[in-house]
Scaffold this active site. Structure first.
Site, PDB file in Angstrom:
ATOM      1  N   SER A   1      36.545  38.493  38.688  1.00  0.00           N
ATOM      2  CA  SER A   1      36.160  37.408  37.810  1.00  0.00           C
ATOM      3  C   SER A   1      35.424  36.277  38.518  1.00  0.00           C
ATOM      4  O   SER A   1      34.765  35.471  37.853  1.00  0.00           O
ATOM      5  CB  SER A   1      37.384  36.838  37.104  1.00  0.00           C
ATOM      6  OG  SER A   1      38.299  36.286  38.043  1.00  0.00           O
TER       7      SER A   1
ATOM      8  N   SER B   1      39.679  39.641  42.174  1.00  0.00           N
ATOM      9  CA  SER B   1      38.595  38.775  41.702  1.00  0.00           C
ATOM     10  C   SER B   1      37.849  37.975  42.762  1.00  0.00           C
ATOM     11  O   SER B   1      36.832  37.364  42.433  1.00  0.00           O
ATOM     12  CB  SER B   1      39.121  37.821  40.643  1.00  0.00           C
ATOM     13  OG  SER B   1      39.202  38.500  39.427  1.00  0.00           O
TER      14      SER B   1
ATOM     15  N   LYS C   1      35.142  27.520  41.583  1.00  0.00           N
ATOM     16  CA  LYS C   1      35.348  28.345  40.389  1.00  0.00           C
ATOM     17  C   LYS C   1      35.897  27.486  39.256  1.00  0.00           C
ATOM     18  O   LYS C   1      36.736  26.600  39.493  1.00  0.00           O
ATOM     19  CB  LYS C   1      36.313  29.492  40.726  1.00  0.00           C
ATOM     20  CG  LYS C   1      36.469  30.528  39.627  1.00  0.00           C
ATOM     21  CD  LYS C   1      37.361  31.686  40.076  1.00  0.00           C
ATOM     22  CE  LYS C   1      37.536  32.752  39.013  1.00  0.00           C
ATOM     23  NZ  LYS C   1      38.393  33.862  39.444  1.00  0.00           N
TER      24      LYS C   1
HETATM   25  N1  GLN Z   1      39.632  42.757  37.244  1.00  0.00           N
HETATM   26  C1  GLN Z   1      40.966  42.269  37.282  1.00  0.00           C
HETATM   27  C2  GLN Z   1      41.381  41.826  35.905  1.00  0.00           C
HETATM   28  O1  GLN Z   1      40.575  41.859  35.046  1.00  0.00           O
HETATM   29  C3  GLN Z   1      41.114  41.200  38.302  1.00  0.00           C
HETATM   30  C4  GLN Z   1      41.102  39.830  37.813  1.00  0.00           C
HETATM   31  C5  GLN Z   1      41.420  38.791  38.837  1.00  0.00           C
HETATM   32  O2  GLN Z   1      41.676  39.090  40.014  1.00  0.00           O
HETATM   33  N2  GLN Z   1      41.471  37.557  38.379  1.00  0.00           N
HETATM   34  O3  GLN Z   1      42.487  41.443  35.681  1.00  0.00           O
END
Ligand code: GLN
Length: 448
Positions: A128, A152, A52
């Site tokens: 994400s 995410s 990532k």
């Molecule tokens: N959807 C969540 C957010 O937008 C999770 C993001 C994450 O786990 N990095 O914060």
């Protein structure tokens, strides 16, 4: 490694999982490893892995999908997880797309491109870590690393029909992970199978002096857990995880997985996590607060691309941040700055911390009588690109099933458990006690 790049050439024009490829270097390494191959080579020896883009890779462009890091072409060090993978002779195929600074659920917040769901490219891959999940689902890499602050890893794994593990907070070093919300962030593995997942987690765990929240705990052999069955396993199913808001097809898939567990000798019971309804509100307050502090360093001087406008110093900070950050990142910085401001701190930040403790206590009570908590990973399968992007609040509330796990610091995994009538994957979430990833692997492997 060659097969990986062939597959990337074949499908990544459409899937768009990768932001940066490491092709020349990876092929060179593969050749060298071929020549040195011996019988005692590690399991990950020569294995193609995608990373990532919020995990720092020495000499390889790392942007966190943000324009403010667009010029970070030559990072000076490797994140601890990358050092560990290098020590196992795994091969870094390239850097994977994500929502900017890991803020988002669909990859539509990337400042570069929309990654697409390989099962149906009209749909989002989740986020994400959407690039990390899509690359594995599309067969571009066997393994990838994602990060999970509020779902995410698990949510994109669910949307793309792959296996994603969010480890216990502190199990995997965060050194070299570009920080979003430091009390919630964890790096974890995304793979096709549960077995591969156990191998990759094994390679990246362990205490690290470079991360002050790194845990010093004994690490079990995760693949040993795969050999056990689930006879006598006690499964808790929170009623809040199957109530209204959860798509009937998702509910059905989860119930049929539970039936299969019964047939395998496990038992399940409905329980309650009464504070889970406050998880999204607490999470977005805490995550935004921590983000507003963490992202202060991107000022065009210490970190980040500087504006080219000829302005004085204060305007240089302002302009650099205005140009460099996308809308969602700005929204969170503003929200977090407000929540932490004097006069509001007790009403918002402190209150959210208290709710966090209540959520943690809910789980502790359940784990006194049960080995795992099982439910859906997400309320719905993947949705169409563009469908929710103008409605951030709905996107936030979709995180209701994943954020409690981060707030409580627990390990949680998503494994595939069927398909919707539209042919999109559905994810089953398995949650365990702190540092009990082994029981998650045992539970997941028996089902798979
Ligand atoms: N959807 C969540 C957010 O937008 C999770 C993001 C994450 O786990 N990095 O914060």
């Amino acid at each position: 490694v060659e097969a990986s790049y062939d597959r990337i050439n074949e499908v990544d024009g459409e899937v768009k999982a990768f932001l940066t490829l490491n092709e020349e270097e990876a092929k060179k390494q593969a050749k060298e490893l071929d020549e040195k191959l011996s019988d005692d080579a590690s399991i990950l020896y020569g294995m193609p892995i995608g990373i990532k883009d919020n995990i720092v890779t020495k000499g390889l462009r790392t942007t966190a999908a943000s324009q403010i890091l667009d010029n970070l072409n030559d990072p000076l060090y490797d994140a601890t997880v990358v050092q560990k993978l290098n020590a196992e002779n795994a091969i870094n195929i390239g850097k994977l797309n994500m929502d900017e600074f890991a803020m988002g659920s669909s990859n539509e917040n990337s400042s570069y491109e929309n990654t697409r769901n390989p099962w149906n490219t009209d749909y989002v891959p989740g986020g994400s870590s959407g690039g990390s999940a899509a690359a594995v689902a599309a067969g571009e890499v066997l393994f990838s690393l994602g990060s999970d602050t509020g779902g995410s890893i698990r949510q994109p794994a669910a949307f793309c029909g792959v296996v994603g593990m969010k480890p216990t907070y502190g199990l995997v070093s965060r050194f070299g992970l570009i920080a979003f919300a430091s009390s919630l962030d964890q790096i974890g593995p995304i793979t096709r199978t549960v077995e591969d997942n156990a191998y990759l987690l094994q390679a990246i765990v362990g205490h690290d002096n470079m991360d002050s929240t790194s845990a010093n705990v004994e690490i079990p052999n995760y693949s040993d857990a795969l050999k056990q069955d689930v006879k006598g396993l006690r499964i808790a199913v929170p009623k809040e995880y199957l109530q209204e808001g959860v798509d009937p097809e998702v509910k059905e898939a989860v119930l049929s997985a539970l039936k299969q567990y019964e047939e395998l000798g496990a038992t399940w019971e409905e329980v309650s996590l009464p504070h889970s309804k406050y998880a999204v509100a607490a999470y977005y307050l805490l995550a935004a607060s921590e983000a507003s502090a963490n992202l202060a360093r991107f000022d065009g001087v210490r970190y980040g691309k500087r504006t080219e406008k000829k302005v004085d110093m204060v305007d240089m900070f302002k302009e650099s941040r205005a140009e460099g950050f996308g809308d969602e990142v700005k929204r969170r910085i503003m929200l977090g700055t407000f929540a932490l401001s004097s006069g509001y701190y007790d009403a918002y930040y402190k209150k959210a911390q208290k709710v966090r403790t209540l959520i943690k206590n809910d789980f502790e009570k359940i784990f006194a009588d049960f080995d795992v908590v099982v439910g859906p990973t997400t309320p719905t399968p993947a949705y169409k690109i563009g469908e929710k992007i103008d409605d951030p609040l709905t996107m936030y509330t979709d995180d209701v099933l994943t954020t409690p796990v981060n707030l409580a610091g627990l390990p949680g995994m998503s494994i595939p458990c069927g398909f919707s009538s539209a042919g999109l994957p559905i994810g089953l979430q398995i949650i365990a006690r702190p540092f009990d990833e082994a029981t998650i692997y045992r539970t997941a492997y028996a089902y798979e």
